[in-house]
Design a protein around this motif. Structure first.
Motif, short mmCIF file in Angstrom:
data_model
loop_
_atom_site.label_atom_id
_atom_site.label_comp_id
_atom_site.label_asym_id
_atom_site.label_seq_id
_atom_site.Cartn_x
_atom_site.Cartn_y
_atom_site.Cartn_z
N GLU A 174 64.72 22.76 77.42
CA GLU A 174 65.47 22.84 78.67
C GLU A 174 64.57 23.20 79.85
N LYS A 175 63.62 24.08 79.63
CA LYS A 175 62.78 24.58 80.73
C LYS A 175 61.42 23.90 80.81
N LYS A 176 61.21 22.86 80.03
CA LYS A 176 59.93 22.15 80.05
C LYS A 176 59.56 21.67 81.45
N PRO A 177 60.47 21.07 82.21
CA PRO A 177 60.10 20.65 83.58
C PRO A 177 59.70 21.82 84.48
N ILE A 178 60.35 22.95 84.31
CA ILE A 178 60.03 24.13 85.11
C ILE A 178 58.65 24.66 84.74
N LEU A 179 58.36 24.71 83.44
CA LEU A 179 57.06 25.18 82.97
C LEU A 179 55.94 24.25 83.43
N ARG A 180 56.20 22.94 83.34
CA ARG A 180 55.19 21.97 83.78
C ARG A 180 54.94 22.10 85.28
N ASP A 181 55.99 22.31 86.07
CA ASP A 181 55.83 22.47 87.51
C ASP A 181 55.01 23.72 87.83
N ALA A 182 55.27 24.80 87.12
CA ALA A 182 54.51 26.04 87.34
C ALA A 182 53.03 25.82 87.04
N ILE A 183 52.76 25.14 85.94
CA ILE A 183 51.36 24.88 85.57
C ILE A 183 50.71 23.91 86.54
N ASN A 184 51.46 22.89 86.97
CA ASN A 184 50.94 21.95 87.98
C ASN A 184 50.51 22.69 89.24
N SER A 185 51.32 23.63 89.69
CA SER A 185 50.97 24.35 90.93
C SER A 185 49.73 25.21 90.73
N VAL A 186 49.55 25.79 89.55
CA VAL A 186 48.34 26.56 89.27
C VAL A 186 47.13 25.63 89.29
N LEU A 187 47.23 24.50 88.59
CA LEU A 187 46.10 23.57 88.50
C LEU A 187 45.74 22.98 89.87
N ARG A 188 46.77 22.65 90.68
CA ARG A 188 46.52 22.07 92.00
C ARG A 188 45.79 23.03 92.93
N SER A 189 45.94 24.33 92.68
CA SER A 189 45.31 25.32 93.55
C SER A 189 43.84 25.53 93.23
N LYS A 190 43.34 24.93 92.15
CA LYS A 190 41.96 25.14 91.71
C LYS A 190 41.01 24.09 92.26
N LYS A 191 39.76 24.49 92.42
CA LYS A 191 38.69 23.56 92.75
C LYS A 191 37.93 23.26 91.47
N SER A 192 37.16 22.19 91.46
CA SER A 192 36.41 21.82 90.26
C SER A 192 35.43 22.92 89.86
N THR A 193 34.91 23.66 90.83
CA THR A 193 33.99 24.75 90.53
C THR A 193 34.70 25.94 89.89
N ASP A 194 36.03 26.00 90.02
CA ASP A 194 36.81 27.08 89.41
C ASP A 194 37.03 26.87 87.92
N ILE A 195 36.61 25.72 87.40
CA ILE A 195 36.88 25.40 85.99
C ILE A 195 35.59 25.02 85.26
N THR A 196 34.49 25.64 85.65
CA THR A 196 33.21 25.23 85.06
C THR A 196 32.69 26.17 83.99
N THR A 197 33.04 27.44 84.02
CA THR A 197 32.51 28.38 83.04
C THR A 197 33.59 28.83 82.08
N GLU A 198 33.16 29.42 80.98
CA GLU A 198 34.12 29.92 79.99
C GLU A 198 35.00 31.01 80.60
N LYS A 199 34.40 31.85 81.43
CA LYS A 199 35.16 32.93 82.07
C LYS A 199 36.20 32.36 83.02
N SER A 200 35.83 31.33 83.78
CA SER A 200 36.79 30.76 84.72
C SER A 200 37.94 30.06 83.99
N VAL A 201 37.66 29.45 82.86
CA VAL A 201 38.72 28.83 82.06
C VAL A 201 39.61 29.92 81.47
N SER A 202 39.02 31.01 81.04
CA SER A 202 39.80 32.14 80.53
C SER A 202 40.70 32.71 81.62
N ASP A 203 40.17 32.82 82.83
CA ASP A 203 40.97 33.30 83.96
C ASP A 203 42.12 32.33 84.27
#
Length: 165
Positions: A107-136
């Motif tokens: 039931e909440k899959k669209p809501i969860l996907r939207d929340a994750i989409n907004s997190v991902l859209r706020s990131k730059k490519s440099t924010d996802i380059t290290t293990e620590k940044s992926v953990s964050d």
């Protein structure tokens, strides 16, 4: 003449046996060294894992249940908008009520996907380059989706595939 031939064959046989023994010794030493080195690395790795559990229990905990949120293809917030992330995400969770959680997740899959989409859209490519940044990033997603769930607690995010371009 026969004596020379027998001595030559005997000498060759001795040389072959010595060479075989030396090769066996070399392989034995190499194998022993490899096992000592490998055993040392696995002890170090388990010590690192224990330190990770202390520092970040959510990232190292293995979840009893997982649920696929399918694939995300999102533009990143880099200048020019030419960078994107393609990732398949599974959430790892602990169920408070196993019977109700399946229906709640669907039931909440669209809501969860939207929340994750907004997190991902706020990131730059440099924010996802290290293990620590992926953990964050995983922590941020966990914090974003947990308030939406009543019958489960998300305790890990699993990136099945991840491509940043």
């Amino acid at each position: 003449m026969a004596d020379k031939k027998e001595k030559g064959n005997g000498h060759r046989l001795q040389i072959i046996i010595i060479i075989l023994l030396v090769l066996i010794l070399i392989f034995g030493l190499a194998f022993g060294g490899y096992m000592i080195f490998f055993r040392k690395d696995s002890n170090t790795a388990s010590a690192d894992t224990q330190n990770t559990k202390v520092l970040n229990p959510a990232a190292s905990e293995i979840s009893p249940f997982t649920y696929s949120l399918d694939e995300f293809l999102v533009n990143l917030s880099d200048e020019g908008g030419k960078k994107y992330i393609k990732v398949k995400i599974y959430i790892g969770y602990t169920a408070k009520d196993e019977k109700k959680i399946s229906a709640e997740l669907e039931e909440k899959k669209p809501i969860l996907r939207d929340a994750i989409n907004s997190v991902l859209r706020s990131k730059k490519s440099t924010d996802i380059t290290t293990e620590k940044s992926v953990s964050d990033l995983k922590k941020e997603i966990i914090n974003r989706v947990n308030p939406y769930l009543e019958y489960a607690t998300v305790n890990n995010i699993y990136f099945y595939d991840i491509i940043v371009q």
